[in-house]
Scaffold this active site. Sequence first.
Site, short mmCIF file in Angstrom:
data_model
loop_
_atom_site.label_atom_id
_atom_site.label_comp_id
_atom_site.label_asym_id
_atom_site.label_seq_id
_atom_site.Cartn_x
_atom_site.Cartn_y
_atom_site.Cartn_z
N LYS A 38 0.84 -1.20 0.00
CA LYS A 38 0.00 0.00 0.00
C LYS A 38 0.88 1.25 0.00
O LYS A 38 0.62 2.21 -0.74
CB LYS A 38 -0.91 0.02 1.24
CG LYS A 38 -2.11 -0.90 1.15
CD LYS A 38 -2.88 -0.89 2.46
CE LYS A 38 -4.13 -1.76 2.38
NZ LYS A 38 -5.14 -1.25 1.45
N SER A 67 12.01 -12.08 20.62
CA SER A 67 11.50 -10.76 21.06
C SER A 67 10.06 -10.87 21.53
O SER A 67 9.65 -10.17 22.45
CB SER A 67 11.54 -9.74 19.94
OG SER A 67 12.80 -9.57 19.48
N GLU A 157 1.93 -2.47 13.07
CA GLU A 157 2.34 -1.18 13.63
C GLU A 157 3.09 -0.39 12.56
O GLU A 157 4.08 -0.89 12.01
CB GLU A 157 3.25 -1.35 14.85
CG GLU A 157 3.57 0.01 15.48
CD GLU A 157 4.69 -0.03 16.52
OE1 GLU A 157 4.39 0.15 17.70
OE2 GLU A 157 5.85 -0.24 16.13
N GLU A 172 19.85 6.67 19.39
CA GLU A 172 19.35 6.51 20.77
C GLU A 172 19.15 5.03 21.09
O GLU A 172 19.48 4.58 22.18
CB GLU A 172 18.04 7.29 20.92
CG GLU A 172 17.59 7.47 22.36
CD GLU A 172 16.71 6.34 22.87
OE1 GLU A 172 16.46 6.30 24.08
OE2 GLU A 172 16.29 5.47 22.07
P1 0O2 Z 1 11.55 -2.49 17.96
O1 0O2 Z 1 12.76 -3.33 17.86
O2 0O2 Z 1 11.63 -1.22 17.14
O3 0O2 Z 1 10.28 -3.23 17.74
P2 0O2 Z 1 5.09 -1.47 23.76
O4 0O2 Z 1 5.20 -1.50 22.26
O5 0O2 Z 1 3.77 -1.93 24.26
O6 0O2 Z 1 6.26 -2.17 24.40
P3 0O2 Z 1 4.75 1.30 23.99
O7 0O2 Z 1 5.69 2.25 24.68
O8 0O2 Z 1 3.32 1.43 24.32
O9 0O2 Z 1 5.31 -0.09 24.33
O10 0O2 Z 1 4.86 1.39 22.45
P4 0O2 Z 1 5.24 2.64 21.62
O11 0O2 Z 1 5.38 3.83 22.47
O12 0O2 Z 1 4.24 2.71 20.51
O13 0O2 Z 1 6.70 2.28 21.09
C1 0O2 Z 1 7.02 1.08 20.50
C2 0O2 Z 1 8.14 1.22 19.48
O14 0O2 Z 1 8.43 2.59 19.20
C3 0O2 Z 1 9.46 0.65 19.96
O15 0O2 Z 1 9.47 -0.69 19.66
C4 0O2 Z 1 10.47 1.46 19.16
O16 0O2 Z 1 10.56 0.98 17.82
C5 0O2 Z 1 9.83 2.83 19.11
N1 0O2 Z 1 10.20 3.65 20.26
C6 0O2 Z 1 9.39 4.05 21.25
N2 0O2 Z 1 10.04 4.83 22.12
C7 0O2 Z 1 11.31 4.93 21.69
C8 0O2 Z 1 12.47 5.63 22.18
O17 0O2 Z 1 12.46 6.30 23.19
N3 0O2 Z 1 13.61 5.49 21.43
C9 0O2 Z 1 13.66 4.75 20.29
N4 0O2 Z 1 14.83 4.69 19.65
N5 0O2 Z 1 12.58 4.07 19.81
C10 0O2 Z 1 11.42 4.17 20.49
P5 0O2 Z 1 10.38 -1.72 20.44
O18 0O2 Z 1 9.57 -2.93 20.66
O19 0O2 Z 1 10.99 -1.06 21.63
O20 0O2 Z 1 11.55 -2.03 19.48
#
Ligand code: 0O2
Length: 223
Positions: A38, A67, A157, A172
Site C-alpha cells: 500500500k 523478542s 504497527e 538513541e
Molecule cells: P523495535 O525493535 O523497534 O520493535 P510497547 O510497544 O507496548 O512495548 P509502547 O511504549 O506502548 O510499548 O509502544 P510505543 O510507544 O508505541 O513504542 C514502540 C516502538 O516505538 C518501539 O518498539 C520502538 O521501535 C519505538 N520507540 C518508542 N520509544 C522509543 C524511544 O524512546 N527510542 C527509540 N529509539 N525508539 C522508540 P520496540 O519494541 O521497543 O523495538
Amino acid sequence: MEISPVDKATLAQARDLRDRFERMLREYEFGMREVETKITILRDEFTHLHAYNPIEHVKVRLKSADSIVEKVVRKGLDGDFDTIRREITDIAGVRVTCSFVADVYLLFELLTQQDDVSVRVVKDYIASPKPNGYKSLHAIIEVPVYLSTGTIRVPVEVQFRTIAMDFWASLEHKIHYKFAGSVPPRLVQQLTDAASAASQLDAQMEQLHREAHAGPDIHIVDV
Ligand code: 0O2
C-alpha cells in the site's frame, strides 16, 4: 536410544506448537507485506502525479520469536496464542521515513483513509514527544489478508517519521542497548539536546523546501 511413548507425545506437542507459532508469524508477515505494498503504491502514484516523492524509505520487520517471548515475559502476559494476538500489536512493523513532517501526516492520512484499513490506536509522539525527545507518529492499523482458508484481519504497527527523527532514534536505540537501559545522565542530556537540534533541522529544511517550491515570484505591473 529408544524413545518412550511419553517422549513421542511431548515431541508431537512441541512440533504442533512450533507449527502453530510459525503459522501465526506468517499471517503477520502477510499483513506487513500488504501494508508495504500500500505504501509503495502511494509513493509511486504520488511521484507520478505530483512529480514529488514524499517517502525517503520504507523498512519492514517481523518481530522474532525471541523478542515476542521477551515481551510476553516483560508484560507479565500469559503465553497463549489468543493473549499474544490480543496484546502484542507490533509483531508486524512497517517504518515509513519521510523528508518532512508535513509528509509524515500526509502519508498517515493517505494510508488510514483507505476503505479496508481500520485504525486501532494512534500515538502522536511528534505532537507530544517522549521525555527523552523521541518523536514519531505511531499507528496500529488492521488490514485484511486473504488466505485460502478465509479472510483474517492482521494488526500492523506503522511508524512514520522524518529522516532527522529516524537518525536520532537509531542512535538513541544503539546507546540504550549499549548501556542496557542505564544510560549515563550526561549522555541522556546530550541525546535530549540532539533531539531538539533534529527538530530545528526539520523545521528549517521544511521552510527551505516550501520556499524553493513556492514558484517564481509574480510581479503584477500596472500599465
Ligand atoms: P523495535 O525493535 O523497534 O520493535 P510497547 O510497544 O507496548 O512495548 P509502547 O511504549 O506502548 O510499548 O509502544 P510505543 O510507544 O508505541 O513504542 C514502540 C516502538 O516505538 C518501539 O518498539 C520502538 O521501535 C519505538 N520507540 C518508542 N520509544 C522509543 C524511544 O524512546 N527510542 C527509540 N529509539 N525508539 C522508540 P520496540 O519494541 O521497543 O523495538
